[in-house]
Design a protein around this motif. Sequence first.
Motif, mmCIF file in Angstrom:
data_model
loop_
_atom_site.group_PDB
_atom_site.id
_atom_site.type_symbol
_atom_site.label_atom_id
_atom_site.label_comp_id
_atom_site.label_asym_id
_atom_site.label_seq_id
_atom_site.Cartn_x
_atom_site.Cartn_y
_atom_site.Cartn_z
ATOM 1 N N VAL A 272 -13.091 17.704 -90.034
ATOM 2 C CA VAL A 272 -13.608 18.198 -88.756
ATOM 3 C C VAL A 272 -14.304 17.042 -88.035
ATOM 4 O O VAL A 272 -15.205 16.411 -88.585
ATOM 5 C CB VAL A 272 -14.597 19.362 -88.945
ATOM 6 C CG1 VAL A 272 -15.129 19.825 -87.587
ATOM 7 C CG2 VAL A 272 -13.945 20.519 -89.692
ATOM 8 N N THR A 273 -13.900 16.771 -86.794
ATOM 9 C CA THR A 273 -14.492 15.696 -85.999
ATOM 10 C C THR A 273 -14.902 16.237 -84.646
ATOM 11 O O THR A 273 -14.110 16.894 -83.954
ATOM 12 C CB THR A 273 -13.502 14.539 -85.803
ATOM 13 O OG1 THR A 273 -13.025 14.094 -87.074
ATOM 14 C CG2 THR A 273 -14.165 13.377 -85.081
ATOM 15 N N VAL A 274 -16.142 15.951 -84.256
ATOM 16 C CA VAL A 274 -16.674 16.396 -82.972
ATOM 17 C C VAL A 274 -17.181 15.180 -82.206
ATOM 18 O O VAL A 274 -17.992 14.411 -82.727
ATOM 19 C CB VAL A 274 -17.831 17.403 -83.161
ATOM 20 C CG1 VAL A 274 -18.471 17.750 -81.819
ATOM 21 C CG2 VAL A 274 -17.334 18.662 -83.874
ATOM 22 N N PRO A 283 -23.584 20.607 -89.002
ATOM 23 C CA PRO A 283 -23.233 21.259 -90.263
ATOM 24 C C PRO A 283 -22.659 20.259 -91.270
ATOM 25 O O PRO A 283 -22.012 19.269 -90.893
ATOM 26 C CB PRO A 283 -22.181 22.288 -89.857
ATOM 27 C CG PRO A 283 -22.369 22.481 -88.386
ATOM 28 C CD PRO A 283 -22.854 21.177 -87.856
ATOM 29 N N ASP A 284 -22.875 20.517 -92.531
ATOM 30 C CA ASP A 284 -22.274 19.690 -93.579
ATOM 31 C C ASP A 284 -20.765 19.708 -93.437
ATOM 32 O O ASP A 284 -20.150 20.760 -93.209
ATOM 33 C CB ASP A 284 -22.677 20.224 -94.955
ATOM 34 C CG ASP A 284 -24.155 20.030 -95.261
ATOM 35 O OD1 ASP A 284 -24.779 19.170 -94.601
ATOM 36 O OD2 ASP A 284 -24.673 20.756 -96.141
ATOM 37 N N GLY A 285 -20.164 18.545 -93.570
ATOM 38 C CA GLY A 285 -18.713 18.445 -93.487
ATOM 39 C C GLY A 285 -18.183 18.131 -92.105
ATOM 40 O O GLY A 285 -16.982 17.896 -91.938
ATOM 41 N N VAL A 286 -19.056 18.118 -91.098
ATOM 42 C CA VAL A 286 -18.641 17.814 -89.727
ATOM 43 C C VAL A 286 -19.035 16.376 -89.399
ATOM 44 O O VAL A 286 -20.186 15.981 -89.582
ATOM 45 C CB VAL A 286 -19.295 18.773 -88.713
ATOM 46 C CG1 VAL A 286 -18.964 18.359 -87.280
ATOM 47 C CG2 VAL A 286 -18.848 20.208 -88.967
ATOM 48 N N THR A 287 -18.079 15.607 -88.901
ATOM 49 C CA THR A 287 -18.343 14.233 -88.470
ATOM 50 C C THR A 287 -18.513 14.215 -86.958
ATOM 51 O O THR A 287 -17.623 14.660 -86.222
ATOM 52 C CB THR A 287 -17.183 13.301 -88.868
ATOM 53 O OG1 THR A 287 -17.040 13.299 -90.289
ATOM 54 C CG2 THR A 287 -17.448 11.885 -88.383
ATOM 55 N N VAL A 288 -19.659 13.724 -86.496
ATOM 56 C CA VAL A 288 -19.915 13.617 -85.055
ATOM 57 C C VAL A 288 -19.777 12.160 -84.640
ATOM 58 O O VAL A 288 -20.349 11.260 -85.266
ATOM 59 C CB VAL A 288 -21.315 14.141 -84.702
ATOM 60 C CG1 VAL A 288 -21.629 13.882 -83.221
ATOM 61 C CG2 VAL A 288 -21.408 15.637 -84.995
ATOM 62 N N VAL A 289 -19.017 11.938 -83.581
ATOM 63 C CA VAL A 289 -18.824 10.583 -83.063
ATOM 64 C C VAL A 289 -19.361 10.543 -81.633
ATOM 65 O O VAL A 289 -19.413 11.557 -80.942
ATOM 66 C CB VAL A 289 -17.342 10.168 -83.086
ATOM 67 C CG1 VAL A 289 -16.826 10.121 -84.521
ATOM 68 C CG2 VAL A 289 -16.490 11.111 -82.242
ATOM 69 N N PRO A 290 -19.787 9.350 -81.158
ATOM 70 C CA PRO A 290 -20.342 9.239 -79.798
ATOM 71 C C PRO A 290 -19.245 9.269 -78.750
ATOM 72 O O PRO A 290 -18.055 9.406 -79.057
ATOM 73 C CB PRO A 290 -21.056 7.890 -79.834
ATOM 74 C CG PRO A 290 -20.258 7.088 -80.822
ATOM 75 C CD PRO A 290 -19.826 8.069 -81.887
ATOM 76 N N ARG A 291 -19.656 9.120 -77.508
ATOM 77 C CA ARG A 291 -18.704 9.064 -76.395
ATOM 78 C C ARG A 291 -17.668 7.983 -76.645
ATOM 79 O O ARG A 291 -17.996 6.876 -77.058
ATOM 80 C CB ARG A 291 -19.458 8.783 -75.100
ATOM 81 C CG ARG A 291 -18.596 8.846 -73.857
ATOM 82 C CD ARG A 291 -19.449 8.597 -72.618
ATOM 83 N NE ARG A 291 -18.659 8.690 -71.406
ATOM 84 C CZ ARG A 291 -18.453 9.806 -70.728
ATOM 85 N NH1 ARG A 291 -18.989 10.934 -71.143
ATOM 86 N NH2 ARG A 291 -17.724 9.804 -69.612
#
Length: 406
Positions: A272-274, A283-291
Amino acid sequence: MGAAGDVDGGGSVRHALTSRGNIVTRRLGCVRAHRRWSAATGHTSGRRHGTAGRTPLLAPSEKSTGTGSSEFVVTFREGRGVPGWVERNKQSPVPGLWPYGLDLLSGAGLPVKSVEVPDLSGLGRRLAGAIGARRPRGGAGTTALAWDETSAVPMYSGIPAYHHFSGVIWATDAVAAGERSAALDLAARTLPRFDGLWVLSRPQAEKVQQWLGAGSPPVHFLRFGVDADFYAAAPYPDEPHVVSVGGDRDRDPATLFEALRLVLAARPGTRVTVQSGTDLPVPDGVTVVPRLPHVEVRDLLASATVTAIATRHNLHASGMTVGLESLSTGRPVVACATPGMDDYFGEDRARLVPPADPAAMADEILGLLGDPAGAAAMGEAGAAVVRERYTTGTMCADLASILTGR
């Protein structure tokens, strides 16, 4: 929409204005834009103060046949126009030659040029609101257009043209929420003088007409489009991957994160990538990337097996752009059923769920993850529909019809 604060349109402000104040106002909103217009078009002209009514549209037979003077000047806010877009493309590829692909108006037979207009300062907004927007004189047949209302007012004040058109995007939600600001007030004074307006969501049209009142110009629904060549269709991935991109003012990261938490509870280990700038707990397991640059957004969407877009209630179809870009790459979309989204996302290519309902969003995401063949077929259908109805080329062809009355 600009700095908040009511504009005093009454006698106290109006009587306090001097001839010097009028000159200052014109210079704040007009002079730099007029000079840029002259440089871009090769024209010089005098100015006149606001007119009592709009000049009628030219009949098709009166428009340029190659020897006439008709021209279409596309205006962008200062720093957000074609020169900056070209510079960004040098650093990393961007879709289209101009922002929103508006250079393709030339493909619809319109001779187009671009110019940037400066934002009005706080003082400029107050003075312009008190005395009314100024409309510079232009050559017969000159049409100026702004993508949205944030550049429409300085365009009207500063671009010498007889015909003015603009999109209305952000104001509808502010008006629906009962917001008040100098910028909204000035837009409400200026937009009724235009020859025509467009919106990107059908429900916006009625709100714009209510806001501007009787005698407002025609309000058209314009189907938005994306660069289908830039967001090319790609083979459907084997690895399950949920992607979400975007962070405009009407995104709902809380609903998105809860939906993704439910997805990961049901399917641990799913990638999961946001892409988001939210500061909410992840949430655990979610990768957040910047603009990300456009090319990296394109690659991220192409790596997805489903794209999720959570938005709050709004009228301007927030999430529409990334949804169409995702469909263009051949990926199905799960989004919120806010007003106007059904114009873009049918059941054959997307799943729409109620806003603020993370369980419903999670269910639709899980359904697509559990049926890769069905998800791939939805993505394929979406890619075909985008190329038929929702490209920058089809959008510019429709916009050209609005501008010319053809």
